[in-house]
Design a protein around this motif. Structure first.
Motif, PDB file in Angstrom:
ATOM      1  N   GLY A 121      76.249  32.850  41.525  1.00  0.00           N
ATOM      2  CA  GLY A 121      76.674  31.829  42.464  1.00  0.00           C
ATOM      3  C   GLY A 121      78.141  31.494  42.305  1.00  0.00           C
ATOM      4  N   ALA A 122      78.600  31.398  41.059  1.00  0.00           N
ATOM      5  CA  ALA A 122      80.011  31.097  40.802  1.00  0.00           C
ATOM      6  C   ALA A 122      80.903  32.233  41.293  1.00  0.00           C
ATOM      7  CB  ALA A 122      80.230  30.855  39.314  1.00  0.00           C
ATOM      8  N   ALA A 123      80.446  33.484  41.101  1.00  0.00           N
ATOM      9  CA  ALA A 123      81.218  34.642  41.571  1.00  0.00           C
ATOM     10  C   ALA A 123      81.279  34.652  43.104  1.00  0.00           C
ATOM     11  CB  ALA A 123      80.601  35.936  41.051  1.00  0.00           C
ATOM     12  N   LEU A 124      80.183  34.306  43.749  1.00  0.00           N
ATOM     13  CA  LEU A 124      80.172  34.224  45.210  1.00  0.00           C
ATOM     14  C   LEU A 124      81.146  33.156  45.705  1.00  0.00           C
ATOM     15  CD1 LEU A 124      76.314  34.556  45.784  1.00  0.00           C
ATOM     16  CD2 LEU A 124      78.055  36.161  46.625  1.00  0.00           C
ATOM     17  N   LEU A 125      81.229  32.050  44.974  1.00  0.00           N
ATOM     18  CA  LEU A 125      82.194  31.001  45.324  1.00  0.00           C
ATOM     19  C   LEU A 125      83.622  31.520  45.206  1.00  0.00           C
ATOM     20  CD1 LEU A 125      80.947  27.613  43.791  1.00  0.00           C
ATOM     21  CD2 LEU A 125      81.385  28.151  46.208  1.00  0.00           C
ATOM     22  N   LYS A 126      83.909  32.270  44.110  1.00  0.00           N
ATOM     23  CA  LYS A 126      85.249  32.832  43.927  1.00  0.00           C
ATOM     24  C   LYS A 126      85.600  33.790  45.052  1.00  0.00           C
ATOM     25  CE  LYS A 126      86.822  34.186  39.971  1.00  0.00           C
ATOM     26  NZ  LYS A 126      86.953  34.893  38.660  1.00  0.00           N
ATOM     27  N   ALA A 127      84.571  34.449  45.574  1.00  0.00           N
ATOM     28  CA  ALA A 127      84.788  35.394  46.680  1.00  0.00           C
ATOM     29  C   ALA A 127      84.777  34.686  48.039  1.00  0.00           C
ATOM     30  CB  ALA A 127      83.712  36.481  46.642  1.00  0.00           C
ATOM     31  N   ASN A 128      84.718  33.352  48.010  1.00  0.00           N
ATOM     32  CA  ASN A 128      84.698  32.531  49.231  1.00  0.00           C
ATOM     33  C   ASN A 128      83.474  32.811  50.100  1.00  0.00           C
ATOM     34  OD1 ASN A 128      85.948  30.425  50.643  1.00  0.00           O
ATOM     35  ND2 ASN A 128      86.880  31.845  52.123  1.00  0.00           N
ATOM     36  N   ARG A 129      82.378  33.164  49.457  1.00  0.00           N
ATOM     37  CA  ARG A 129      81.113  33.378  50.174  1.00  0.00           C
ATOM     38  C   ARG A 129      80.221  32.160  49.903  1.00  0.00           C
ATOM     39  NH1 ARG A 129      80.027  39.358  47.864  1.00  0.00           N
ATOM     40  NH2 ARG A 129      77.952  39.076  48.826  1.00  0.00           N
ATOM     41  N   LYS A 130      80.653  31.029  50.479  1.00  0.00           N
ATOM     42  CA  LYS A 130      80.057  29.744  50.118  1.00  0.00           C
ATOM     43  C   LYS A 130      78.592  29.618  50.532  1.00  0.00           C
ATOM     44  CE  LYS A 130      84.469  27.255  50.190  1.00  0.00           C
ATOM     45  NZ  LYS A 130      85.238  26.115  50.779  1.00  0.00           N
ATOM     46  N   ALA A 131      78.247  30.099  51.694  1.00  0.00           N
ATOM     47  CA  ALA A 131      76.861  29.981  52.149  1.00  0.00           C
ATOM     48  C   ALA A 131      75.916  30.752  51.221  1.00  0.00           C
ATOM     49  CB  ALA A 131      76.728  30.494  53.588  1.00  0.00           C
ATOM     50  N   GLU A 132      76.334  31.971  50.832  1.00  0.00           N
ATOM     51  CA  GLU A 132      75.515  32.777  49.918  1.00  0.00           C
ATOM     52  C   GLU A 132      75.423  32.109  48.550  1.00  0.00           C
ATOM     53  OE1 GLU A 132      76.169  37.204  50.128  1.00  0.00           O
ATOM     54  OE2 GLU A 132      77.834  36.533  51.399  1.00  0.00           O
ATOM     55  N   ALA A 133      76.535  31.543  48.115  1.00  0.00           N
ATOM     56  CA  ALA A 133      76.551  30.860  46.821  1.00  0.00           C
ATOM     57  C   ALA A 133      75.588  29.681  46.841  1.00  0.00           C
ATOM     58  CB  ALA A 133      77.961  30.378  46.493  1.00  0.00           C
ATOM     59  N   GLY A 134      75.623  28.903  47.926  1.00  0.00           N
ATOM     60  CA  GLY A 134      74.736  27.749  48.037  1.00  0.00           C
ATOM     61  C   GLY A 134      73.276  28.152  47.993  1.00  0.00           C
ATOM     62  N   ARG A 135      72.939  29.238  48.685  1.00  0.00           N
ATOM     63  CA  ARG A 135      71.540  29.695  48.676  1.00  0.00           C
ATOM     64  C   ARG A 135      71.125  30.203  47.295  1.00  0.00           C
ATOM     65  NH1 ARG A 135      72.782  31.131  54.189  1.00  0.00           N
ATOM     66  NH2 ARG A 135      73.656  33.146  53.554  1.00  0.00           N
ATOM     67  N   MET A 136      72.056  30.856  46.594  1.00  0.00           N
ATOM     68  CA  MET A 136      71.732  31.312  45.238  1.00  0.00           C
ATOM     69  C   MET A 136      71.477  30.127  44.317  1.00  0.00           C
ATOM     70  SD  MET A 136      71.166  33.519  42.891  1.00  0.00           S
ATOM     71  CE  MET A 136      71.600  35.091  43.655  1.00  0.00           C
ATOM     72  N   PHE A 137      72.344  29.113  44.382  1.00  0.00           N
ATOM     73  CA  PHE A 137      72.143  27.922  43.556  1.00  0.00           C
ATOM     74  C   PHE A 137      70.818  27.237  43.915  1.00  0.00           C
ATOM     75  CE2 PHE A 137      76.965  27.829  43.229  1.00  0.00           C
ATOM     76  CZ  PHE A 137      76.975  28.245  41.906  1.00  0.00           C
ATOM     77  N   ALA A 138      70.478  27.233  45.198  1.00  0.00           N
ATOM     78  CA  ALA A 138      69.221  26.610  45.625  1.00  0.00           C
ATOM     79  C   ALA A 138      68.020  27.350  45.037  1.00  0.00           C
ATOM     80  CB  ALA A 138      69.137  26.594  47.151  1.00  0.00           C
ATOM     81  N   ARG A 139      68.080  28.691  45.024  1.00  0.00           N
ATOM     82  CA  ARG A 139      66.964  29.471  44.451  1.00  0.00           C
ATOM     83  C   ARG A 139      66.810  29.184  42.961  1.00  0.00           C
ATOM     84  NH1 ARG A 139      68.778  33.503  48.089  1.00  0.00           N
ATOM     85  NH2 ARG A 139      69.976  34.598  46.475  1.00  0.00           N
ATOM     86  N   VAL A 140      67.941  29.054  42.276  1.00  0.00           N
ATOM     87  CA  VAL A 140      67.891  28.729  40.841  1.00  0.00           C
ATOM     88  C   VAL A 140      67.275  27.356  40.639  1.00  0.00           C
ATOM     89  CG1 VAL A 140      69.270  28.297  38.778  1.00  0.00           C
ATOM     90  CG2 VAL A 140      69.843  30.235  40.259  1.00  0.00           C
ATOM     91  N   ALA A 141      67.707  26.391  41.461  1.00  0.00           N
ATOM     92  CA  ALA A 141      67.198  25.015  41.338  1.00  0.00           C
ATOM     93  C   ALA A 141      65.702  24.937  41.610  1.00  0.00           C
ATOM     94  CB  ALA A 141      67.961  24.100  42.292  1.00  0.00           C
ATOM     95  N   GLN A 142      65.193  25.818  42.452  1.00  0.00           N
ATOM     96  CA  GLN A 142      63.777  25.785  42.830  1.00  0.00           C
ATOM     97  C   GLN A 142      62.859  26.427  41.782  1.00  0.00           C
ATOM     98  OE1 GLN A 142      63.863  27.953  46.486  1.00  0.00           O
ATOM     99  NE2 GLN A 142      64.816  26.299  47.649  1.00  0.00           N
ATOM    100  N   ASP A 143      63.412  27.213  40.870  1.00  0.00           N
ATOM    101  CA  ASP A 143      62.602  28.003  39.932  1.00  0.00           C
ATOM    102  C   ASP A 143      62.224  27.172  38.710  1.00  0.00           C
ATOM    103  OD1 ASP A 143      61.506  29.884  38.144  1.00  0.00           O
ATOM    104  OD2 ASP A 143      62.746  31.484  38.962  1.00  0.00           O
ATOM    105  N   ASN A 144      60.946  26.878  38.575  1.00  0.00           N
ATOM    106  CA  ASN A 144      60.484  26.051  37.458  1.00  0.00           C
ATOM    107  C   ASN A 144      60.580  26.754  36.105  1.00  0.00           C
ATOM    108  OD1 ASN A 144      59.809  23.826  39.079  1.00  0.00           O
ATOM    109  ND2 ASN A 144      57.795  24.687  39.558  1.00  0.00           N
ATOM    110  N   GLN A 145      60.786  28.071  36.118  1.00  0.00           N
ATOM    111  CA  GLN A 145      60.916  28.807  34.869  1.00  0.00           C
ATOM    112  C   GLN A 145      62.328  28.727  34.286  1.00  0.00           C
ATOM    113  OE1 GLN A 145      58.152  30.162  33.472  1.00  0.00           O
ATOM    114  NE2 GLN A 145      57.133  29.226  35.233  1.00  0.00           N
ATOM    115  N   VAL A 146      63.267  28.260  35.099  1.00  0.00           N
ATOM    116  CA  VAL A 146      64.660  28.145  34.659  1.00  0.00           C
ATOM    117  C   VAL A 146      64.821  26.865  33.843  1.00  0.00           C
ATOM    118  CG1 VAL A 146      67.037  27.791  35.475  1.00  0.00           C
ATOM    119  CG2 VAL A 146      65.548  29.464  36.607  1.00  0.00           C
TER     120      VAL A 146
END
Length: 233
Positions: A181-206
């Motif tokens: 997600g941080a790498a996607l942000l550096k690449a200015n791919r904010k929408a993809e970064a946001g979705r990646m962070f959301a998937r991480v936040a949703q995972d109860n195993q994390v």
């Protein structure tokens, strides 16, 4: 040749055949008996040596495990001076599969905590590149290596390297997903970064700490962590 009284052709032939087989067996034993015995002895020696090697390996692994545990206890108690460093080096040099790899990773962690980035990176990279190490140990080392190299790598290189790990269900999904997600942000791919962070936040195993950060980052990027949708879409 005359048959003995009461002897049939069938019984005579059988007796001749048995005698012939006996003579052949005796000749075979005379000719090859010593070789067979030698081969049998070699087989017994080889089998015994293999069993001894297995037991020796098991004992060595148990000893290395105890030594590594003692080192970890010392490190967690703040004792990481030269005696501990020497013990770690001895385990790292032992070549005992995961124990040598884990010892090198501990060396890397200690170097990193002391601000020695180059030594830490070298330790993690050595383990990640070592094909004799179990894959789980190599994966852990690669994650740590990437974390240290993150600022010097191109975002696309980070994303490509971590792609196998940044998947729900992978043991390293939390850390790899966060870095992706941080790498996607550096690449200015904010929408993809946001979705990646959301998937991480949703995972109860994390782990909770990573999920909490991911939730905040997803929200700051306008992504609803519950649905993974970007606001306005």
């Amino acid at each position: 040749m005359a048959l003995a009284p009461g002897e049939t052709n069938e019984s005579f032939i059988r007796e001749v055949d048995e005698n012939l087989r006996r003579d052949q067996a005796e000749n075979f034993v005379k000719r090859y008996g010593s070789w067979l015995i030698g081969a049998l002895v070699l087989f017994i020696i080889a089998a015994g040596a293999f069993l001894w090697w297995q037991e020796h390996q098991r004992q060595q692994a148990a000893e290395q495990s105890e030594k590594l545990l003692a080192v970890l206890n010392d490190v967690s108690s703040g004792r990481n001076g030269k005696p501990v460093q020497d013990q770690l080096q001895a385990i790292a040099d032992s070549g005992n599969d995961e124990y040598s790899g884990l010892a090198q990773m501990i060396q890397g962690a200690l170097a990193q905590s002391n601000g020695d980035r180059a030594k830490a990176l070298a330790s993690y990279k050595a383990v990640a590149d070592d094909k004799d190490q179990p894959q789980s140990v190599r994966d852990a080392a690669l994650i740590r290596q990437t974390a240290i190299e993150f600022d010097s790598l191109k975002p696309d290189d980070v994303i490509a390297r971590l792609q196998p790990f940044a998947q729900p269900g992978n043991p390293w999904f939390g850390t790899a997903g966060e870095m992706t997600g941080a790498a996607l942000l550096k690449a200015n791919r904010k929408a993809e970064a946001g979705r990646m962070f959301a998937r991480v936040a949703q995972d109860n195993q994390v782990p909770g700490g990573i999920r909490s950060r991911a939730l905040q980052l997803a929200s700051s990027l306008g992504v609803d962590a519950a649905s993974g949708l970007v606001a306005g879409q």
